[in-house]
Design a protein around this motif. Structure first.
Motif, PDB file in Angstrom:
ATOM      1  N   MET A   1     -35.448  -3.454  62.534  1.00  0.00           N
ATOM      2  CA  MET A   1     -35.227  -2.055  62.202  1.00  0.00           C
ATOM      3  C   MET A   1     -34.487  -1.682  60.778  1.00  0.00           C
ATOM      4  O   MET A   1     -33.610  -2.408  60.443  1.00  0.00           O
ATOM      5  N   GLU A   2     -35.031  -0.875  60.123  1.00  0.00           N
ATOM      6  CA  GLU A   2     -34.231  -0.310  58.879  1.00  0.00           C
ATOM      7  C   GLU A   2     -32.872   0.108  59.007  1.00  0.00           C
ATOM      8  O   GLU A   2     -32.615   0.683  59.988  1.00  0.00           O
ATOM      9  N   ASN A   3     -31.842  -0.487  57.967  1.00  0.00           N
ATOM     10  CA  ASN A   3     -30.581  -0.347  58.267  1.00  0.00           C
ATOM     11  C   ASN A   3     -30.549   1.078  57.660  1.00  0.00           C
ATOM     12  O   ASN A   3     -31.250   1.644  56.903  1.00  0.00           O
ATOM     13  N   LEU A   4     -29.084   1.943  57.944  1.00  0.00           N
ATOM     14  CA  LEU A   4     -29.199   3.194  57.510  1.00  0.00           C
ATOM     15  C   LEU A   4     -28.860   3.290  55.987  1.00  0.00           C
ATOM     16  O   LEU A   4     -29.052   4.256  55.467  1.00  0.00           O
ATOM     17  N   ILE A   5     -28.467   2.316  55.380  1.00  0.00           N
ATOM     18  CA  ILE A   5     -28.437   2.198  53.845  1.00  0.00           C
ATOM     19  C   ILE A   5     -29.862   2.341  53.078  1.00  0.00           C
ATOM     20  O   ILE A   5     -29.854   3.311  52.476  1.00  0.00           O
ATOM     21  N   GLU A   6     -30.646   1.625  53.866  1.00  0.00           N
ATOM     22  CA  GLU A   6     -32.105   1.656  53.242  1.00  0.00           C
ATOM     23  C   GLU A   6     -32.943   2.984  53.582  1.00  0.00           C
ATOM     24  O   GLU A   6     -33.250   3.413  52.894  1.00  0.00           O
ATOM     25  N   ARG A   7     -32.585   3.351  54.801  1.00  0.00           N
ATOM     26  CA  ARG A   7     -32.914   4.621  55.249  1.00  0.00           C
ATOM     27  C   ARG A   7     -32.284   5.935  54.255  1.00  0.00           C
ATOM     28  O   ARG A   7     -33.271   6.439  54.062  1.00  0.00           O
ATOM     29  N   ALA A   8     -31.236   5.752  54.003  1.00  0.00           N
ATOM     30  CA  ALA A   8     -30.886   6.865  53.067  1.00  0.00           C
ATOM     31  C   ALA A   8     -31.247   6.620  51.663  1.00  0.00           C
ATOM     32  O   ALA A   8     -31.750   7.546  50.984  1.00  0.00           O
ATOM     33  N   ALA A   9     -31.634   5.386  51.403  1.00  0.00           N
ATOM     34  CA  ALA A   9     -32.307   5.308  49.868  1.00  0.00           C
ATOM     35  C   ALA A   9     -33.500   5.751  49.854  1.00  0.00           C
ATOM     36  O   ALA A   9     -34.203   6.515  48.976  1.00  0.00           O
ATOM     37  N   ARG A  10     -34.309   5.578  50.903  1.00  0.00           N
ATOM     38  CA  ARG A  10     -35.595   5.887  50.939  1.00  0.00           C
ATOM     39  C   ARG A  10     -35.646   7.393  51.059  1.00  0.00           C
ATOM     40  O   ARG A  10     -36.662   7.979  50.577  1.00  0.00           O
ATOM     41  N   ASP A  11     -34.775   8.306  51.955  1.00  0.00           N
ATOM     42  CA  ASP A  11     -34.814   9.465  51.945  1.00  0.00           C
ATOM     43  C   ASP A  11     -34.581  10.099  50.834  1.00  0.00           C
ATOM     44  O   ASP A  11     -35.000  11.393  50.186  1.00  0.00           O
ATOM     45  N   LEU A  12     -33.417   9.488  49.914  1.00  0.00           N
ATOM     46  CA  LEU A  12     -33.154  10.109  48.720  1.00  0.00           C
ATOM     47  C   LEU A  12     -34.524   9.986  47.791  1.00  0.00           C
ATOM     48  O   LEU A  12     -34.790  11.035  46.972  1.00  0.00           O
ATOM     49  N   LEU A  13     -35.399   8.906  47.865  1.00  0.00           N
ATOM     50  CA  LEU A  13     -36.569   8.866  46.911  1.00  0.00           C
ATOM     51  C   LEU A  13     -37.330   9.627  47.519  1.00  0.00           C
ATOM     52  O   LEU A  13     -38.225  10.175  46.565  1.00  0.00           O
ATOM     53  N   ALA A  91     -21.444   6.001  41.487  1.00  0.00           N
ATOM     54  CA  ALA A  91     -22.762   5.933  42.114  1.00  0.00           C
ATOM     55  C   ALA A  91     -23.243   7.045  42.058  1.00  0.00           C
ATOM     56  O   ALA A  91     -24.682   7.381  41.912  1.00  0.00           O
ATOM     57  N   LEU A  92     -22.566   8.398  42.265  1.00  0.00           N
ATOM     58  CA  LEU A  92     -23.467   9.767  42.189  1.00  0.00           C
ATOM     59  C   LEU A  92     -23.801  10.138  40.737  1.00  0.00           C
ATOM     60  O   LEU A  92     -24.685  10.572  40.753  1.00  0.00           O
ATOM     61  N   VAL A  93     -23.375   9.697  39.917  1.00  0.00           N
ATOM     62  CA  VAL A  93     -23.513   9.658  38.782  1.00  0.00           C
ATOM     63  C   VAL A  93     -24.728   8.982  38.469  1.00  0.00           C
ATOM     64  O   VAL A  93     -25.846   9.562  37.692  1.00  0.00           O
ATOM     65  N   GLU A  94     -25.077   7.742  38.770  1.00  0.00           N
ATOM     66  CA  GLU A  94     -26.019   7.006  38.648  1.00  0.00           C
ATOM     67  C   GLU A  94     -27.128   7.562  39.331  1.00  0.00           C
ATOM     68  O   GLU A  94     -28.390   7.605  38.836  1.00  0.00           O
ATOM     69  N   ILE A 242     -27.166  13.957  55.748  1.00  0.00           N
ATOM     70  CA  ILE A 242     -26.693  12.381  55.630  1.00  0.00           C
ATOM     71  C   ILE A 242     -25.112  12.740  55.371  1.00  0.00           C
ATOM     72  O   ILE A 242     -24.782  12.994  54.441  1.00  0.00           O
ATOM     73  N   GLU A 243     -24.673  11.942  56.416  1.00  0.00           N
ATOM     74  CA  GLU A 243     -23.080  11.939  56.056  1.00  0.00           C
ATOM     75  C   GLU A 243     -22.545  10.529  55.730  1.00  0.00           C
ATOM     76  O   GLU A 243     -23.223   9.787  56.475  1.00  0.00           O
ATOM     77  N   ILE A 244     -21.578  10.444  55.067  1.00  0.00           N
ATOM     78  CA  ILE A 244     -20.998   9.109  54.650  1.00  0.00           C
ATOM     79  C   ILE A 244     -19.365   9.312  55.089  1.00  0.00           C
ATOM     80  O   ILE A 244     -18.924  10.306  54.398  1.00  0.00           O
ATOM     81  N   GLY A 266     -16.854   4.612  48.431  1.00  0.00           N
ATOM     82  CA  GLY A 266     -16.662   3.788  47.386  1.00  0.00           C
ATOM     83  C   GLY A 266     -17.558   2.559  47.633  1.00  0.00           C
ATOM     84  O   GLY A 266     -17.852   1.768  46.552  1.00  0.00           O
ATOM     85  N   GLU A 267     -17.821   2.196  48.942  1.00  0.00           N
ATOM     86  CA  GLU A 267     -18.700   1.082  49.276  1.00  0.00           C
ATOM     87  C   GLU A 267     -20.043   1.226  49.505  1.00  0.00           C
ATOM     88  O   GLU A 267     -21.016   0.598  48.954  1.00  0.00           O
ATOM     89  N   ILE A 268     -20.236   2.316  50.419  1.00  0.00           N
ATOM     90  CA  ILE A 268     -21.619   2.774  50.808  1.00  0.00           C
ATOM     91  C   ILE A 268     -22.238   3.295  49.652  1.00  0.00           C
ATOM     92  O   ILE A 268     -23.563   2.932  49.620  1.00  0.00           O
ATOM     93  N   LEU A 269     -21.746   4.297  48.870  1.00  0.00           N
ATOM     94  CA  LEU A 269     -22.601   4.923  47.657  1.00  0.00           C
ATOM     95  C   LEU A 269     -23.202   3.928  46.923  1.00  0.00           C
ATOM     96  O   LEU A 269     -24.444   3.920  46.595  1.00  0.00           O
ATOM     97  N   PRO A 270     -22.346   2.821  46.337  1.00  0.00           N
ATOM     98  CA  PRO A 270     -23.103   1.814  45.605  1.00  0.00           C
ATOM     99  C   PRO A 270     -24.140   1.052  45.881  1.00  0.00           C
ATOM    100  O   PRO A 270     -25.406   0.823  45.270  1.00  0.00           O
ATOM    101  N   GLN A 271     -23.919   0.738  47.466  1.00  0.00           N
ATOM    102  CA  GLN A 271     -25.104  -0.035  48.146  1.00  0.00           C
ATOM    103  C   GLN A 271     -26.031   1.008  48.063  1.00  0.00           C
ATOM    104  O   GLN A 271     -27.569   0.366  48.188  1.00  0.00           O
TER     105      GLN A 271
END
Ligand code: NAD
Length: 281
Positions: A1-13, A91-94, A242-244, A266-271
């Motif tokens: 199953m897709e983890n939440l970091i990947e899910r957030a990345a996909r949702d953002l894209l 990470a938010l700037v990126e 999405i909450e972090i 500071g750890e989740i956003l860069p991931q």
């Protein structure tokens, strides 16, 4: 199953107009304590909270005394001028530079998003890096006034050079209204967004805490109208929220957010940024 970091990345894209809402948790890794987290200032010292609630009354009653206390007393949040942005802010700037994140609306007054380089930034509760005329809302940089000299000459509070209104710190005190310009622009962003990334806020300070609820509610209404054949829907029928956060919040409990990624911003956003880059390859 897709983890939440990947899910957030996909949702953002997949998003068309993503925005971020941030709170004090975003800056704890820069050494600035939050208020209500497990080691928060008010969690440890409830009297400091009661005092903060009285501050705006003091300002209205005696702005000179209020300014003198500001210029001579300790800062509740420590040395904000010396604080530096952390990996979460960067990470938010990126994400903004990648064209994914369209705006950051922050409750933080520490100026760290500005220092990190976020360009579309709405500081809902103001910024320690600015002063504001309470009459015409013009913002100034502190160096535009010689505050120490005004104090020694008994000329506090500073006055707006354009309308002669009283100038205070830009930071919004408890009991003070959110400046109209920032409140209006924030609402517009909330109506426009189809993804909201909520980082490090307990979501209990209003009216800021209404913003996710407004996003959720307006999309329910749009969706309901479309289903009922009551007209075309201008905005997207659904918004991803999405909450972090280090711990669940009322937004989690009430089902306002679709999911929470538990951990440090500071750890989740860069991931998430790394996962976005991988998916784009
Ligand atoms: P809050 O103190 O009420 O809540 C902070 C939330 O962030 C908590 O849920 C906590 O568990 C979480 N958190 C703490 N560190 C985290 C981390 N590293 N990663 C992820 N989550 C983390 O803060 P709030 O909701 O922003 O409301 C407080 C009010 O006080 C705001 O209006 C803000 O203006 C002001 N404030 C600002 C600062 C600042 O500018 N840095 C600091 C303290 C308070």
């Amino acid at each position: 199953m897709e983890n939440l970091i990947e899910r957030a990345a996909r949702d953002l894209l997949n998003s068309r107009y993503a925005i971020a809402l941030t709170g004090a948790g975003m800056s704890t890794e820069s050494g600035i304590p939050d208020f209500r987290g497990p080691s928060g200032i008010w969690t440890k010292n409830p009297e400091a909270e009661r005092k903060a609630y009285r501050s705006y009354e003091t300002f209205l009653h005696d702005p000179r005394k209020w300014w003198e206390e500001r210029l001579t007393g300790p800062n509740l949040l420590g040395d904000l001028a010396g604080a530096a942005p952390n990996a979460g802010h960067r990470a938010l700037v990126e994400l903004e530079k990648a064209g994914i994140l369209k705006c950051v609306i922050t409750q933080n007054i520490d100026g760290l998003h500005e220092k990190a380089g976020t360009s579309k930034l709405l500081e809902y509760h103001g910024s320690v890096l600015k002063l504001r005329c309470i009459h015409c809302t013009l913002r100034f940089r502190p160096h535009e006034f010689d505050l120490k000299k005004l104090m020694s000459e008994g000329k506090l509070p500073p006055r707006c050079p354009y309308c002669q209104g009283i100038v205070k710190t830009d930071t919004v005190a408890f009991g003070e209204s959110i400046p109209q310009d920032v409140a209006d622009m924030s609402l517009e962003e909330v109506w426009k967004c189809d993804l909201m990334l909520i980082c490090g806020t307990s979501a209990v300070v209003y009216p800021f805490a209404n913003l996710p609820r407004i996003a959720r509610q307006s999309r329910y209404e749009d969706h309901w109208k479309a289903e009922a054949g009551l007209g075309a829907v201008a905005s997207s029928p659904s918004v991803k929220i999405i909450e972090i956060n280090g711990e669940p919040t009322p937004l989690t409990a009430e089902g306002i957010s679709d999911y929470i990624i538990t951990g440090k911003t500071g750890e989740i956003l860069p991931q998430i940024v790394e996962a976005v880059k991988k998916l784009k390859k």
